[in-house]
Enzyme design. Structure first.
Site, short mmCIF file in Angstrom:
data_model
loop_
_atom_site.label_atom_id
_atom_site.label_comp_id
_atom_site.label_asym_id
_atom_site.label_seq_id
_atom_site.Cartn_x
_atom_site.Cartn_y
_atom_site.Cartn_z
N GLY A 49 0.77 -1.42 0.29
CA GLY A 49 0.01 0.17 0.09
C GLY A 49 0.25 1.15 -0.03
NE ARG A 61 -1.85 0.15 14.37
CZ ARG A 61 -1.50 1.36 13.98
NH1 ARG A 61 -0.49 1.55 13.22
NH2 ARG A 61 -1.84 2.29 13.98
CD GLU A 76 2.37 0.17 20.25
OE1 GLU A 76 1.95 1.79 20.10
OE2 GLU A 76 2.43 -0.19 18.94
CG HIS A 95 2.96 3.72 17.12
ND1 HIS A 95 2.11 3.07 17.27
CD2 HIS A 95 2.99 4.19 15.67
CE1 HIS A 95 1.23 3.03 16.26
NE2 HIS A 95 1.51 3.40 15.34
N1 LIG Z 1 4.01 3.12 12.87
C1 LIG Z 1 3.91 4.56 12.72
O1 LIG Z 1 3.93 4.95 12.76
C2 LIG Z 1 2.08 3.69 11.72
C3 LIG Z 1 2.05 4.81 11.28
C4 LIG Z 1 1.48 5.12 9.85
C5 LIG Z 1 0.07 3.57 9.91
N2 LIG Z 1 0.99 2.66 10.13
C6 LIG Z 1 0.44 1.73 10.01
O2 LIG Z 1 0.69 0.78 8.67
C7 LIG Z 1 0.35 -0.12 8.21
C8 LIG Z 1 -0.12 0.31 6.73
O3 LIG Z 1 -0.27 1.70 6.41
P1 LIG Z 1 -0.79 2.27 4.74
O4 LIG Z 1 -0.41 3.50 4.82
O5 LIG Z 1 0.40 1.66 3.64
O6 LIG Z 1 -2.22 1.86 3.92
P2 LIG Z 1 -2.65 0.87 3.16
O7 LIG Z 1 -3.80 1.50 2.91
O8 LIG Z 1 -2.18 2.19 1.82
O9 LIG Z 1 -2.24 -0.21 2.85
C9 LIG Z 1 -2.09 -1.22 3.43
C10 LIG Z 1 -1.32 -2.35 2.49
O10 LIG Z 1 -2.04 -3.72 2.93
C11 LIG Z 1 -2.75 -4.22 2.13
N3 LIG Z 1 -3.42 -6.04 3.31
C12 LIG Z 1 -4.07 -5.72 3.52
N4 LIG Z 1 -4.70 -7.12 4.24
C13 LIG Z 1 -3.40 -7.29 3.17
C14 LIG Z 1 -2.93 -9.27 4.15
N5 LIG Z 1 -3.87 -9.39 5.11
N6 LIG Z 1 -2.02 -9.61 3.10
C15 LIG Z 1 -0.64 -8.86 2.90
N7 LIG Z 1 -1.52 -7.28 2.94
C16 LIG Z 1 -2.53 -7.04 2.65
C17 LIG Z 1 -3.37 -3.86 1.58
O11 LIG Z 1 -4.16 -4.53 0.09
C18 LIG Z 1 -2.54 -2.15 1.28
O12 LIG Z 1 -1.96 -2.65 0.04
C19 LIG Z 1 -1.46 1.12 9.06
O13 LIG Z 1 -2.50 -0.19 8.85
C20 LIG Z 1 -0.59 1.47 9.82
O14 LIG Z 1 -1.38 -0.04 10.58
C21 LIG Z 1 1.92 2.46 10.52
#
Ligand SMILES: NC(=O)c1ccc[n+]([C@@H]2O[C@H](COP(=O)([O-])OP(=O)(O)OC[C@H]3O[C@@H](n4cnc5c(N)ncnc54)[C@H](O)[C@@H]3O)[C@@H](O)[C@H]2O)c1
Length: 316
Positions: A153, A235, A264, A282
């Site tokens: 994503g 996550r 967390e 985080h």
């Molecule tokens: N560490 C941090 O501070 C922080 C900050 C922002 C987001 N995040 C985490 O990062 C994640 C991803 O963010 P993003 O903006 O890229 O989201 P996004 O929705 O753009 O991308 C998520 C991707 O995961 C794929 N996906 C869904 N289910 C799946 C599965 N079962 N197996 C494999 N792939 C799967 C989706 O098809 C999509 O391409 C968020 O959901 C969030 O939990 C963490």
């Protein structure tokens, strides 16, 4: 008077977003504990609030019910809204908003940073030098190695771009593959099993869903190379942490860089004694640039909803 509870801690760093809320005459209550709030803590603060701006607090069904009848909008300061019971919010007619797109690069940069920190032992050598020990720990080169991306994503794709610049080979798994992007960066989509087997380094970028929770467990760790490094900026609950700790203790994999945890703030002290792990609190989106963008986005949408308008970034 309209009341807004802001529990996302770094929101307060953005003067412009604060001023936006204040210019509406809202009464703001700030996070009183300096960490994400537990359900019980939110239950005390939420009654009478018109809006909640939340980070990773436990916004459960109970919390949402306790916010009724005043609560109208929950603004997620971030993109992973798995901490909010969105179904319960919908049932009560509460609008949930989020801040997609603006934190992508910062999280991708931290993922690369963790990868480099683990493979080059940066944190461990820093400690040695501070102790007056001029000792080097031999690292592993990224160039020519295979990086496995789980979830291509927004963030996963930005990691791919950065890894390509490091001359890495990239394989990926996603339930919704992106063939155009794959062609552009020479990515090969493979099954999750193949990715675990073939990758030298694995970086998780899938959301927390019933399908992804616990996707990294004893068996999947066993299938990885014993030189593998696992990076998680997605996550914490994607990983069965007790299985990862055991794998790291026993050398089943070589190391891990972790920004997110099942609970967390991180309380599991077993992580602290692991030398082959780099831990961050985080902090993926916690850059000056992203904090400013997220704060303004979430504040703008909260103001919109409280003013009877549609938000720009609704969670559907
Ligand atoms: N560490 C941090 O501070 C922080 C900050 C922002 C987001 N995040 C985490 O990062 C994640 C991803 O963010 P993003 O903006 O890229 O989201 P996004 O929705 O753009 O991308 C998520 C991707 O995961 C794929 N996906 C869904 N289910 C799946 C599965 N079962 N197996 C494999 N792939 C799967 C989706 O098809 C999509 O391409 C968020 O959901 C969030 O939990 C963490």
């Amino acid at each position: 008077m309209v009341k807004v509870l802001v529990t996302a801690r770094s929101f307060a760093l953005c003067d412009e977003a604060k001023a936006l809320l204040e210019s509406q005459g809202y009464l703001i209550t700030w996070n009183p504990v300096g960490r994400p709030l537990k359900e019980a803590e939110l239950l005390e603060l939420i009654p009478g609030m018109d809006a909640l701006i939340t980070g990773t607090d436990e916004v459960t069904e109970k919390v949402i019910a306790a916010g009724m009848p005043t609560l109208k909008v929950i603004g997620k300061y971030g993109v992973g809204y798995d901490n909010i019971n969105v179904a319960a919010a919908k049932e009560h007619g509460i609008q949930v908003t989020y801040t997609p797109g603006v934190l992508t690069k910062s999280v991708a940069e931290l993922a690369m940073g963790l990868l480099m920190a683990v493979t080059r032992n940066i944190a461990a050598m820093d400690q040695l030098v501070r102790q007056g020990k001029w000792e080097r720990i031999t690292g592993t080169e990224l160039s020519g190695k295979t990086l496995g991306i789980v979830g291509t994503g927004n963030i996963g794709r930005e990691v791919v771009k950065r890894a390509a610049a490091f001359d890495m080979n990239i394989i990926a798994f996603d339930v919704w593959p992106n063939p155009d992007f794959a062609a552009q960066y020479g990515i090969k989509y493979v099954s999750l099993e193949e990715l675990f087997k073939k990758a030298d380094f694995i970086s998780l970028h899938a959301p927390s869903t019933p399908e992804t929770v616990g996707m990294i467990h004893a068996k999947s760790l066993q299938s990885m190379k014993n030189t593998a490094v696992l990076i998680n900026t997605a996550r914490g609950d994607l990983i069965v942490e007790k299985d990862l700790i055991k794998a790291l203790q026993e050398g089943v994999i070589a190391g891990a860089g972790l920004d997110t945890f099942a609970v967390e703030p991180l309380l599991d002290e077993r992580f602290f004694s692991l030398k082959n792990v780099v831990l961050t609190p985080h902090a993926g989106s916690n850059t000056r640039e992203t904090v400013a963008r997220m704060s303004i986005m979430v504040a703008t949408d909260v103001v919109a909803v409280l003013g009877g308008n549609l938000p720009h970034y609704p969670v559907r």
